[in-house]
Scaffold this active site. Structure first.
Site, short mmCIF file in Angstrom:
data_model
loop_
_atom_site.label_atom_id
_atom_site.label_comp_id
_atom_site.label_asym_id
_atom_site.label_seq_id
_atom_site.Cartn_x
_atom_site.Cartn_y
_atom_site.Cartn_z
CD GLU A 1 -2.69 -0.89 2.79
OE1 GLU A 1 -2.15 -0.23 3.82
OE2 GLU A 1 -3.48 -1.29 2.59
CB CYS A 2 0.67 4.02 0.02
SG CYS A 2 0.85 5.94 -0.26
N GLY A 3 3.34 4.04 -0.02
CA GLY A 3 4.37 3.47 0.15
C GLY A 3 5.62 2.12 -0.01
#
Length: 156
Positions: A34-36
């Site tokens: 997720e994301c990073g």
């Protein structure tokens, strides 16, 4: 959030870990980011100052840090196909908060889910699933159960 001003340097330095993650993903074993974590699975991160740092290279795109917020808000996620988080048409909930963009994801990389604002995400490659949305596991605990069940099936 995913403001990663100091993270690329630390992550870029570990070439062996990046290669191991790429090989693990390519072998068909499950990976979720997720994301990073998603950004780490791309080819590289380019800072707002145009410095480039190599990442794991699972997805054939570059993440690009921006000077301002790119996305912020709650999201409903509808699975378009079975993923490690749920069957087709199941839903999850989460949010986006990020200061980066990615290059255009090639068409051969499947999109696992549709966001309530009409965008597709949940990029699927082998058994790797990743995207910007941070899922709220408490709102849809069935997704966590499905994930654990899938991990068991993949170990058989």
């Amino acid at each position: 959030g995913c403001v990663m001003e100091f993270m690329p340097i630390a992550r870029a330095a570990n070439a062996s870990m990046r290669a191991e993650i790429r090989a693990f993903s390519r072998s068909g074993k499950p990976v979720y980011g997720e994301c990073g974590g998603f950004m780490y699975l791309t080819e590289a991160i380019v800072t707002a100052e145009e410095q480039q740092y190599s990442m794991a290279g699972v997805y054939p795109v570059v993440s690009r840090m921006q000077k301002g917020l790119r996305r912020l808000g709650y999201r409903q996620v509808e699975m378009q196909t079975e993923t490690i988080l749920g069957s087709a048409s199941s839903s999850c909930y989460g949010h986006e908060f990020h200061y980066s963009t990615i290059d255009k994801m090639p068409g051969e990389i499947k999109r696992g889910y549709l966001l309530d604002d009409g965008r597709t995400e949940g990029y699927l490659r082998d058994n790797t699933l990743a995207g910007y949305v941070h899922l709220h596991w408490g709102r849809t605990p069935e997704a966590a159960r499905y994930f654990v069940q899938m991990m068991g099936r993949m170990q058989e």
